[in-house]
Design an enzyme around this catalytic site. Sequence first.
Site, PDB file in Angstrom:
ATOM      1  N   TYR A 151       0.845  -1.195   0.000  1.00 41.15           N
ATOM      2  CA  TYR A 151       0.000   0.000   0.000  1.00 41.15           C
ATOM      3  C   TYR A 151       0.888   1.256   0.000  1.00 41.15           C
ATOM      4  O   TYR A 151       1.743   1.402   0.877  1.00 41.15           O
ATOM      5  CB  TYR A 151      -0.870  -0.069   1.256  1.00 41.15           C
ATOM      6  CG  TYR A 151      -1.659   1.160   1.625  1.00 41.15           C
ATOM      7  CD1 TYR A 151      -1.599   1.657   2.918  1.00 41.15           C
ATOM      8  CD2 TYR A 151      -2.504   1.796   0.712  1.00 41.15           C
ATOM      9  CE1 TYR A 151      -2.350   2.763   3.304  1.00 41.15           C
ATOM     10  CE2 TYR A 151      -3.253   2.898   1.085  1.00 41.15           C
ATOM     11  CZ  TYR A 151      -3.177   3.381   2.372  1.00 41.15           C
ATOM     12  OH  TYR A 151      -3.919   4.474   2.762  1.00 41.15           O
ATOM     13  N   ASP A 236      -1.978  -5.791   9.103  1.00 36.13           N
ATOM     14  CA  ASP A 236      -3.061  -4.885   8.740  1.00 36.13           C
ATOM     15  C   ASP A 236      -4.114  -5.722   8.016  1.00 36.13           C
ATOM     16  O   ASP A 236      -3.925  -6.101   6.857  1.00 36.13           O
ATOM     17  CB  ASP A 236      -2.513  -3.769   7.845  1.00 36.13           C
ATOM     18  CG  ASP A 236      -3.578  -2.734   7.477  1.00 36.13           C
ATOM     19  OD1 ASP A 236      -4.779  -3.065   7.565  1.00 36.13           O
ATOM     20  OD2 ASP A 236      -3.218  -1.629   7.081  1.00 36.13           O
ATOM     21  N   ILE A 238      -7.248  -5.015   7.161  1.00 34.33           N
ATOM     22  CA  ILE A 238      -8.337  -4.123   6.776  1.00 34.33           C
ATOM     23  C   ILE A 238      -9.293  -4.739   5.742  1.00 34.33           C
ATOM     24  O   ILE A 238     -10.434  -4.340   5.609  1.00 34.33           O
ATOM     25  CB  ILE A 238      -7.763  -2.780   6.275  1.00 34.33           C
ATOM     26  CG1 ILE A 238      -8.844  -1.701   6.225  1.00 34.33           C
ATOM     27  CG2 ILE A 238      -7.107  -2.936   4.926  1.00 34.33           C
ATOM     28  CD1 ILE A 238      -8.315  -0.335   5.822  1.00 34.33           C
ATOM     29  N   LYS A 274     -13.067  -0.499   4.448  1.00 33.24           N
ATOM     30  CA  LYS A 274     -13.108  -1.325   3.248  1.00 33.24           C
ATOM     31  C   LYS A 274     -14.201  -2.376   3.340  1.00 33.24           C
ATOM     32  O   LYS A 274     -15.015  -2.519   2.439  1.00 33.24           O
ATOM     33  CB  LYS A 274     -11.754  -2.033   3.036  1.00 33.24           C
ATOM     34  CG  LYS A 274     -10.588  -1.072   3.048  1.00 33.24           C
ATOM     35  CD  LYS A 274     -10.608  -0.115   1.890  1.00 33.24           C
ATOM     36  CE  LYS A 274      -9.472   0.872   1.974  1.00 33.24           C
ATOM     37  NZ  LYS A 274      -9.504   1.877   0.919  1.00 33.24           N
TER      38      LYS A 274
END
Lengths: 496, 468
Positions: A151, A236, A238, A274
Amino acid sequence: MALNKNQQLLSKIATNDRHGENSPYFDGWKAYDKNPYHPIDNREGVIQMGLAENQLCFDLIQKWIRGNPKASICTAEGVHEFKNIAIFQDYHGFKEFRQAVANFMGKARGGRVTFDPDRIVMSGGATGANETVMFCLANPGDAFLVPSPCYPAFDRDCGWRTGVQLIPVNCDSSNNFLITKAALEAAYERAQQDNINVKGLILANPSNPLGTVLDRDTLRSLVSFINEKKIHLVSDEIYAASVFSTPSFVSVSEIIEEMECDRDLIHIVYSLSKDMGLPGFRIGIVYSYNDAVVNCGRKMSSFGLVSSQTQHLLASMLSDDEFVDNFLKENSERLAKRHSLFTKGLEKVGITCLKSNAGLFVWMDLRRLLKEQTLESEMTLWRVIINEVKLNVSPGSSFHCSEPGWFRVCFANMDDVTVEVALERIRVFVEKQQVKNVTVEVALERIRVFVEKQQVKSKRKFQSNLKLSFTSRKYDESVMSPHMMSPRSPLVQART
Amino acid sequence: MRHLSTKATCNSHGQDSSYFLGWEEYEKNSYDKVQNPKGIIQMGLAENQLSFDLLESWLEKNPEPAGFKRDGKSIFRELALFQDYHGLPAFKKALVEFMAEIRGNRVSFDPNHMVLTAGATSANETLMFCLAEPGEAFLLPTPYYPGFDRDLKWRTGVEIVPIHCTSSNDFQITETALEAAYYEAQQCNLRVKGVLVTNPSNPLGTTLSRSELNLLISFITTKGIHLISDEIYSGTVFSSPGFVSVMEVLKDRNCDKSEVWDRVHIVYSLSKDLGLPGFRVGAIYSNDDMVVAAATKMSSFGLVSSQTQYLLSALLSDKKFTKNYISENQKRLKNRQNMLVMGLKRAGISCLKSNAGLFCWVNMRHLLRSDTFEAEMELWKKIVYDVRLNISPGSSCHCTEPGWFRVCFANMTEETLDLAIKRLKDFVVEHTANGHSKSNNSSKKSKRKLLPKWVLRLRDRDHEPDER
C-alpha cells in the site's frame, strides 16, 4: 525567499516529502478530477479505477439504518440519548462499540477466533492506527520490513511523523509474489549490516495491491521469523471481510492459537473503511496482544478518537447478528460476482491478472504491452491508459513493485454499467495495439520480401539498400528494427 | 515492556499516583442524587452541560440530517465515502461563520485556511508537528491546561517552557515574564519556536486583554516566532470585558500583509462552546498557506467523521439557531458562574474575577497550613475524601503559587452545585474552627517553591477522559 523563510519557520516534517503526495502517482488523480466520468453528463470522462472503495453494499446498510431509528441520536426515537453521547469522550470508547467491533471481527474470521473488547483501541481510521502502532513500537530511525508491492501510503502512515523507516522486501511474479523466509532473512541481514535497527515486520493480509491472502504455511513461517528475531509483527487486516473465494482468510490471530509465539509481539490493525465501505466515518482499530501497547495506544487514541455519534451507530448495527451475518455473506458474494465479471472481461482480450480471491481490486499484468521492461516504460504506458484509454489505474511502481508492468485496477467502486464501459475501453485499446501489431507484421513481411529480392539482385548493394529501405517513409514510424523485437513476444511492442 | 518505543515506556516513570486519587475516588464513589447522595461530586471536568435542550429541540425540528437525507434524497452513500481531508465544504463554511459570529463579526475567516482535526487535542499536536522539531520549545503562560503536557510534548518531542504569571496582577502576562521565559529557554539550550496561549484561559476563566494581546504580537514579531491562540472557550465569554481574538488585534494593527500575519494560528473546537466533546470536532486556522497545507495532510491521522460533519453543518448553518444559542448559552453560564462565586463568597472563599469558561479559579490559600505545595496537596486530599468534591489543584496546572484550585460549574445541575457549595461551606467553617489554616492576613507574596517533580513530568493518566 519567502519559501526559505517559511521552511525555517516550519518543521522538517512539515516541509519534507514523506507525506508522499508529490509523487507522479497523483497525476492520474488529477486527470480524473479534471475530467471525471459520468454515465450521462460526461461519458468520455476518466473512469476512476484507482480508488479501493467498496460501494457494493450500501443498500444493506441503508435499509438497516431506516429500520433502526434508535441508532441515530438525531431521530425522535434516539434523541433522548443525544446528551450522553455528545458528552462521551472517554478514550476507552463505548463498551457496546468495542463489543460490537470485536463481534464483527470474529465473524469475519468465520468465528474461528474471538476478540477481547478490552483490547480494542480506537484510532483515526487505519491511517491513524498504523501510525499509532509505530509510535508505540519504534523510535525515530528504527525500521520495519514491509513486503512489496505494498500500500503506497504505508510510508506516510508508518514513517512521516514517527521517523520510522520502511525497508521493502521485494516479491515478484516468479513465485506469484509470495513472501519467502529467505527474502525476509536477506532483508534483515542487510539491515543489520547497515546498522539499521529493525523493530518488526508490517504487512497487509489480505494484500493490497495483490488481492491475495497469505496461506497458512507462509503465515506460520512469518510468525516463527519474527519470534526468532524477537521483532514485532503488525498485520493490517483491513480487507479481512473482503475475501470472496477460496482459499479462505487465515488471520494471524488464528495462527498464534496454534503455535508457540510471544504474543507481546503480535498486533492487528483494522478498520471499517473497506469491509463495510465506510471510509468517511473514520473507524480505525488497533488490536494488540501486548498489554503495554494497548495501554499506550489507548492514551494515544486521544489524538484520533472515533466520533461518539459514529460509535453509537456502529455499536447498534454491528451487534445485530442477523444483519452482520447477512452483510458478510452478501458482501462476499457481490465482490465475487464483480471480480469475476471484470477478470473474465479482461481475459477475453488476453489480459491476465494475478489469481486473487480478496480485496477490491485486481493486480493486472500488462508486462507484454511495455516497450521495455523498465519503470519508464511502465510510466509511459500508464500515461496512455490515463490520457487515451481514460481509466485511472495505479501503476505498480507506486506500490514499490520491483517488476515493471503490473497495475492495480479497482472494481468495487462503480456500478455494473461502468464496469462494462471500462472493459469496453480496454478491449478497444488492446485491439488497437493488435491492429498496430498486425500492420507492423505486414510491414515487416514486406521488408523481408524486399530484402530477399535485393539479395538476389545484388549482394554488394545489400547494405545500402537495406539502409534505404529502413529510412523509407512507406512504413509506420513505429516499426522497429527486427533486432529490437522483444524476445518475449511475437508481437511488436505497442507504440508507447 | 521490552522492545517498545521510548514514548510507550516513559509513562511508567514520573507519574505521581496522588493526583489520580481524585479521579479514582470519583469513579469509585460517584455522586448520584438518588443512588449515592453522599458520593463525590465531579467538579474537575470542564464540560458544558447547560444547553443541551437547545440542541435537542433543534434536532427534533430538523429530522433530515438525522436520516442522512438532503432535500428528501438519501446522501448516505456520499457521506459514507467522504474522506477528503479538505473536509465537507458546507461544514467548514458553517464553522468559520460560527467562529466569526462568536467574535461579533469583527473578523471573518476563510474556510480555505481552516483544517479540521479530531478535537483540539489533535489540532494542538498537529501544529507542534508542523512548527517545531523535537527538542525545540514553546512558551506557555502558567497556569495552563494539564493536557498540554501530553498534547504538545509527548509524541512530538517538543518542550514547554513556562511563562510565570502570578496573582499579584491577576495572572496577566507581562513583558518581564515573557522575556524571562525566553531567557530561561536559552539557558537550557532550547530553541524557542513560539508562544501558545489559551484565550479565554483555562484554568483562569479570564479573557486576554487587548494590551496583553498587543504585547504578545510585539514579542513574537521581535523574536520572529509563532503565536498559537487556543480559542476553544471563545463562545463561553459571558460578561465584560468581551472576547478579543488575536485576529482582531492583528487587523487593528494593520498586520494583514505583514510577516507576523503568517505566524499567528488559532485552534478551535466545538467541545466546549457547543458541549459536544464526544463528536471530536477540532480545527486549526492559519493565515500561512504552507501551515495549512502541511496540517491538512496530517489531518489524515484524525479526520472528523463525515456523519458528524454533516449533522453539524446543518446545525451551524441555521443562523437563527446559532444566534439564539450563543446568547442563551452565555446567559446560562453567567448565572451559573455567579451562583458558584456567591456561594463561595458566603463560605469566605474568593475567586479570580472571571468572565468566561466553565470554571472558576478559586483562591484557597488562606486554608493552607503553610504556603507550600505539600499543604496544597493535603488540602486537596481533604476536599476529595472528606468534602467529597473532585476539584483540580493548581499544581496540576503548573501554577507557581500554592493554594489555587480550578472548580467547574457547568457540568452538573443547579441542585448539585448548591449541594457542593454547601459541603464546601461546612468544611471551611469546621476547618477554620479547628485552626488548620494560616491567618487570613498572610497576603505576602509567596516565594516560588520548587514544583514537585511529578508536576513537571506529568504524564498521562490511565483512564482520564479528555477533560480541560
